[in-house]
Design a protein around this motif. Structure first.
Motif, PDB file in Angstrom:
ATOM      1  N   LEU A   1       0.207  -1.220   0.199  1.00 14.23           N
ATOM      2  CA  LEU A   1       0.010  -0.039  -0.174  1.00 14.23           C
ATOM      3  C   LEU A   1       0.900   1.626   0.349  1.00 14.23           C
ATOM      4  CD1 LEU A   1      -2.670  -0.845   2.684  1.00 14.23           C
ATOM      5  CD2 LEU A   1      -3.032  -0.916   0.348  1.00 14.23           C
ATOM      6  N   VAL A   2       0.776   2.342  -1.267  1.00 14.58           N
ATOM      7  CA  VAL A   2       1.229   3.278  -1.223  1.00 14.58           C
ATOM      8  C   VAL A   2       0.458   4.427  -0.321  1.00 14.58           C
ATOM      9  CG1 VAL A   2       2.840   4.859  -2.489  1.00 14.58           C
ATOM     10  CG2 VAL A   2       3.112   2.534  -2.814  1.00 14.58           C
ATOM     11  N   ILE A   3       0.548   5.188   0.390  1.00 13.90           N
ATOM     12  CA  ILE A   3      -0.673   5.363   1.282  1.00 13.90           C
ATOM     13  C   ILE A   3      -0.232   7.199   1.220  1.00 13.90           C
ATOM     14  CG2 ILE A   3      -1.952   5.721   2.893  1.00 13.90           C
ATOM     15  CD1 ILE A   3      -1.130   3.503   3.902  1.00 13.90           C
ATOM     16  N   GLY A   4      -0.996   8.165   0.542  1.00 18.47           N
ATOM     17  CA  GLY A   4      -0.358   9.138   0.780  1.00 18.47           C
ATOM     18  C   GLY A   4      -0.785   9.952  -0.622  1.00 18.47           C
ATOM     19  N   GLU A   5      -1.210  11.287  -0.588  1.00 19.18           N
ATOM     20  CA  GLU A   5      -1.890  12.049  -2.097  1.00 19.18           C
ATOM     21  C   GLU A   5      -0.736  12.680  -2.526  1.00 19.18           C
ATOM     22  OE1 GLU A   5      -4.850  15.703  -1.633  1.00 19.18           O
ATOM     23  OE2 GLU A   5      -3.387  15.623   0.215  1.00 19.18           O
ATOM     24  N   THR A   6      -0.151  13.230  -4.191  1.00 20.93           N
ATOM     25  CA  THR A   6       1.075  14.060  -4.092  1.00 20.93           C
ATOM     26  C   THR A   6       1.303  14.988  -3.051  1.00 20.93           C
ATOM     27  OG1 THR A   6       0.753  12.857  -6.526  1.00 20.93           O
ATOM     28  CG2 THR A   6       2.159  15.205  -6.346  1.00 20.93           C
ATOM     29  N   HIS A   7       2.954  15.209  -2.651  1.00 19.51           N
ATOM     30  CA  HIS A   7       2.925  16.620  -2.195  1.00 19.51           C
ATOM     31  C   HIS A   7       2.142  17.628  -3.156  1.00 19.51           C
ATOM     32  CE1 HIS A   7       5.348  19.777   0.177  1.00 19.51           C
ATOM     33  NE2 HIS A   7       5.519  18.320   0.948  1.00 19.51           N
ATOM     34  N   PRO A   8       1.360  19.035  -2.471  1.00 24.07           N
ATOM     35  CA  PRO A   8       1.183  19.857  -3.058  1.00 24.07           C
ATOM     36  C   PRO A   8       2.561  20.783  -4.276  1.00 24.07           C
ATOM     37  CG  PRO A   8       0.179  19.655  -0.399  1.00 24.07           C
ATOM     38  CD  PRO A   8       1.404  18.486  -0.970  1.00 24.07           C
ATOM     39  N   GLU A   9       3.219  20.416  -3.344  1.00 20.64           N
ATOM     40  CA  GLU A   9       4.214  21.394  -4.165  1.00 20.64           C
ATOM     41  C   GLU A   9       4.615  20.782  -5.124  1.00 20.64           C
ATOM     42  OE1 GLU A   9       5.339  24.391  -3.689  1.00 20.64           O
ATOM     43  OE2 GLU A   9       4.141  24.683  -2.587  1.00 20.64           O
TER      44      GLU A   9
END
Length: 279
Positions: free
Chosen positions: A123-131
C-alpha cells in the motif's frame, strides 16, 4: 529581521538541519541560532550536528522527540478485517508522495517478495505533495504506476491516493505487517511517518537516514541499504519467514514510543518554556 525585533525569549524547533549547508543557508541558520534562547531538535543527532557544524553551545540545545499518538497495540490480523485485507500480507509506506521518498526502490524489491509470498500487497498511502503537484503534476506517481506495470505486479501494489484522517491512517497502519521507509536521503533527521509506524507496533524496514539510524541502534527497526531493492526484499522476506522475529520487532517498536506520545512530548515543551522564562 523579525527575530531581532522580538522582545521576548525565543525558542526555535528545528525540523531539518543540513550537515553540509550552502553558504546562504548557513548564514541564515547561524543568525537563527544566535537569536534563539533555546533550540529544540527532534533527534539526538541534531544536537551533534549543531555543535560540530554550527558551533552551537550544547547548553542551548534540547532534544525533544517527534511526538506520536497514543494508540493500542492491535495485531494486524485483527485490523485487516475492517479493510477487506484478511487474505493479504500487507506492506505499506505513507506520506505526501514525492521523488525524495524512494518509493521506486520499494516497488522494485517486490518481485522477489512476491516469489515467496504471492499474496503480498504493498500500500502506497498518500496524495502527491502539493508543491510537487504544482511544479510537475502527477509525473512521479505516473512513473511509479508505469514501474508497477513493467514489473507485472499490478495485483501486489495499491495506491491510496488521498489524504487520510488520523483515524483512517492508523487503521491502515495497524493492518500493516511490515512498514517500509525507503528514503534515499541520509541527512533526514526527523520522520513523523516513522514515529506513526513505531507507535502502532510495526515491524519496520528502513534505510539508515540519520533519525532512522538512532532507531535501528535501539533495536526498534531493521536497516536496509540506500537505493537497494535487493536489500529491502531480503529484510522483508526475513520478517515473512521468521514470524517470531517479526513479533519481537513489533513489540520493540511499540515500547520505543511509550515515552514519545503527544501528552508526554507536550509536557516536555511546557517544562522547557517555564525554564526559559525563569519560572
Amino acid at each position: 529581521s523579525f527575530m531581532e525585533e522580538v522582545d521576548k525569549p525565543i525558542i526555535t524547533t528545528l525540523h531539518t538541519i543540513l550537515q553540509d549547508p550552502p553558504l546562504d543557508a548557513k548564514r541564515v541558520m547561524d543568525e537563527v541560532l544566535r537569536l534563539s534562547d533555546m533550540v529544540i531538535v527532534l533527534a539526538r543527532v541534531g544536537a551533534q550536528i549543531l555543535e560540530e557544524v554550527y558551533d552551537t553551545l550544547p547548553f542551548k540545545v534540547r532534544y525533544i522527540p517527534h511526538g506520536c499518538p497514543n494508540v493500542p497495540f492491535v495485531k494486524s490480523s485483527t485490523a485487516k478485517k475492517g479493510l477487506d485485507l484478511e487474505d493479504r500480507y500487507v506492506l505499506s509506506t505513507f506520506g505526501l508522495i514525492s521523488r525524495g521518498k524512494g518509493i521506486e526502490y520499494a516497488i522494485r524489491s517486490l518481485p522477489e517478495v512476491v516469489d515467496v509470498r504471492p499474496d503480498v500487497l504493498y500500500l502506497v498511502i498518500g496524495e502527491t505533495h502539493p508543491e510537487v503537484r504544482k511544479h510537475e503534476g502527477e509525473s512521479y506517481r505516473q512513473s511509479l504506476l508505469d514501474l508497477v506495470s513493467d514489473l507485472g505486479i499490478g495485483d501486489n501494489v495499491r495506491f491510496v491516493n488521498r489524504f487520510l484522517s488520523k483515524r483512517d491512517l492508523i487503521r491502515f497502519l495497524q493492518a500493516t505487517d511490515t512498514y517500509i521507509l525507503p528514503y534515499p536521503n541520509r541527512d533526514q533527521i526527523s520522520s513523523g511517518t516513522m514515529l506513526y509506524a513505531l507507535c502502532t507496533g510495526k515491524a519496520i524496514v528502513t534505510t539508515p537516514f540519520l533519525h532512522a539510524q538512532e532507531i535501528i541502534d535501539e533495536g526498534a527497526a531493521v536497516g536496509c541499504e540506500f537505493r537497494d531493492p535487493v536489500s529491502i526484499s531480503k529484510r522483508v522476506k526475513r520478517f515473512i519467514e521468521l514470524e517470531e522475529i517479526k513479533e519481537q520487532y513489533e513489540q520493540q517498536a511499540y515500547e520505543y514510543t511509550r515515552d514519545k506520545i503527544w501528552p508526554n512530548v507536550a509536557m516536555r515543551y511546557i517544562n522547557e518554556f517555564y525554564k526559559t522564562l525563569g519560572l
